[in-house]
Design a protein around this motif. Sequence first.
Motif, PDB file in Angstrom:
ATOM      1  N   LEU A 135       0.826  -1.193   0.000  1.00 23.25           N
ATOM      2  CA  LEU A 135       0.000   0.000   0.000  1.00 23.25           C
ATOM      3  C   LEU A 135       0.872   1.259   0.000  1.00 23.25           C
ATOM      4  O   LEU A 135       0.591   2.233  -0.681  1.00 23.25           O
ATOM      5  N   THR A 136       1.946   1.202   0.771  1.00 26.45           N
ATOM      6  CA  THR A 136       2.881   2.330   0.820  1.00 26.45           C
ATOM      7  C   THR A 136       3.459   2.588  -0.570  1.00 26.45           C
ATOM      8  O   THR A 136       3.467   3.719  -1.051  1.00 26.45           O
ATOM      9  N   VAL A 137       3.918   1.504  -1.192  1.00 20.33           N
ATOM     10  CA  VAL A 137       4.519   1.654  -2.526  1.00 20.33           C
ATOM     11  C   VAL A 137       3.488   2.178  -3.520  1.00 20.33           C
ATOM     12  O   VAL A 137       3.782   3.035  -4.350  1.00 20.33           O
ATOM     13  N   GLU A 138       2.246   1.679  -3.394  1.00 25.86           N
ATOM     14  CA  GLU A 138       1.195   2.130  -4.309  1.00 25.86           C
ATOM     15  C   GLU A 138       0.953   3.640  -4.162  1.00 25.86           C
ATOM     16  O   GLU A 138       0.862   4.373  -5.146  1.00 25.86           O
ATOM     17  N   LEU A 139       0.875   4.091  -2.905  1.00 24.61           N
ATOM     18  CA  LEU A 139       0.675   5.527  -2.655  1.00 24.61           C
ATOM     19  C   LEU A 139       1.858   6.339  -3.172  1.00 24.61           C
ATOM     20  O   LEU A 139       1.689   7.390  -3.788  1.00 24.61           O
ATOM     21  N   GLU A 140       3.053   5.831  -2.934  1.00 26.58           N
ATOM     22  CA  GLU A 140       4.257   6.532  -3.399  1.00 26.58           C
ATOM     23  C   GLU A 140       4.297   6.611  -4.924  1.00 26.58           C
ATOM     24  O   GLU A 140       4.699   7.620  -5.488  1.00 26.58           O
ATOM     25  N   LEU A 141       3.872   5.514  -5.553  1.00 30.59           N
ATOM     26  CA  LEU A 141       3.875   5.471  -7.018  1.00 30.59           C
ATOM     27  C   LEU A 141       2.876   6.472  -7.587  1.00 30.59           C
ATOM     28  O   LEU A 141       3.149   7.144  -8.582  1.00 30.59           O
ATOM     29  N   ARG A 142       1.714   6.572  -6.927  1.00 33.63           N
ATOM     30  CA  ARG A 142       0.729   7.574  -7.362  1.00 33.63           C
ATOM     31  C   ARG A 142       1.313   8.974  -7.301  1.00 33.63           C
ATOM     32  O   ARG A 142       1.079   9.789  -8.177  1.00 33.63           O
ATOM     33  N   HIS A 154      13.508   7.136  -6.728  1.00 37.68           N
ATOM     34  CA  HIS A 154      12.814   7.160  -5.442  1.00 37.68           C
ATOM     35  C   HIS A 154      13.652   7.951  -4.439  1.00 37.68           C
ATOM     36  O   HIS A 154      14.876   7.768  -4.368  1.00 37.68           O
ATOM     37  N   PRO A 155      13.008   8.839  -3.654  1.00 36.16           N
ATOM     38  CA  PRO A 155      13.770   9.690  -2.721  1.00 36.16           C
ATOM     39  C   PRO A 155      14.642   8.881  -1.749  1.00 36.16           C
ATOM     40  O   PRO A 155      15.723   9.344  -1.378  1.00 36.16           O
ATOM     41  N   LYS A 156      14.184   7.683  -1.337  1.00 31.42           N
ATOM     42  CA  LYS A 156      14.996   6.905  -0.404  1.00 31.42           C
ATOM     43  C   LYS A 156      15.685   5.717  -1.056  1.00 31.42           C
ATOM     44  O   LYS A 156      16.806   5.376  -0.724  1.00 31.42           O
TER      45      LYS A 156
END
Length: 280
Positions: free
Chosen positions: A25-32, A66-68
């Motif tokens: 879910l985190t990755v999905e939000l970040e990808l959005r 990706h920032p991190k």
Amino acid sequence: RAKESHRNQYEFFTPIMSAQASERLTVELELRKALERNELLLMYQPQLEFKTGRVTGVEALVRWLHPKRGMVSPADFIPLAEETGIIIPLGEWVLRTACLQNKAWQNSGFAPMRIAVNLSAYQFKQANIVQVVADILKETKLDPVYLELEITESVAMQNAEQVIVTLEGLKSLGIQVSIDDFGTGYSSLSYLRNFPIDRLKIDRSFINDITSVQGESTIAASIIAMAQSLKLEVIAEGVETEVQFEFLKSKGCTEMQGYFFSKPLLMEDMTGRLVSMRES
Ligand code: C2E
Ligand code: MG
Ligand code: MG
Ligand code: MG
């Protein structure tokens, strides 16, 4: 005992599964957000014509800065983008950016070349895909002959009638179409004959099989022969060695792409490459 082990399983698996789900879910939000935050970038890998040694095209390959995590490769986010539908706006961003960049190179006076863009199966199946491509061509003012869309052989093998209608729509825009990762999907000569396509792209695995100039790499050689009999262009991907290069050249392969000539390059480095080729 049975009850107990069942209980253990339950207790053992739940926290792990939810950790995975929340990571996803985190990755999905970040990808959005990656699109809005300009975290995506394209790299460009040159394609070379055997006959002349000229660079005739480049393939645009997306990366996520990706920032991190740093540079994330498409294999690590395209599948999630496809599952979540993010591939649609992401794919349009790739297409628009690639067309703009190619137009910018042309405006700088470099010899015009094709830009190849990978089209996901999900994009290809969109009812309005032909219109989407037409709009981006109009917006970016790129001459359609310098755009190529790559679809994989597996896409081409589903629902042939619908695929042909879409391909005809795309071809009517004046663009080129190639079949990516060719040879992995077992499509036949008679099947391909009906497809309005320009180019077969031999999958890297068959190039990898070529270990001597004399030796017959039967699959790569027969794909080249097949392309010739269908009057299609044929490009080899993943060419890494001189032996592979010489073998493909001797078999009449039209173009090649791979580390032997160049890895995918950042935009600035690709521009530098174009400058040095113009000067040489
Ligand atoms: P692909 O379209 O088959 O792209 C070729 C891949 O092979 C690229 O990996 C490229 O960097 C790599 N490659 C090129 N030459 C060599 C070589 O000589 N040796 C080796 N070992 N590898 C080589 P990359 O950039 O990681 O992309 C992987 C896949 O991700 C692509 O495979 C394509 O299917 C997908 N992809 C990349 N960009 C996009 C995009 O914008 N949209 C969509 N839908 N998919 C994309
Ligand atoms: Mg490709
Ligand atoms: Mg490929
Ligand atoms: Mg491939």
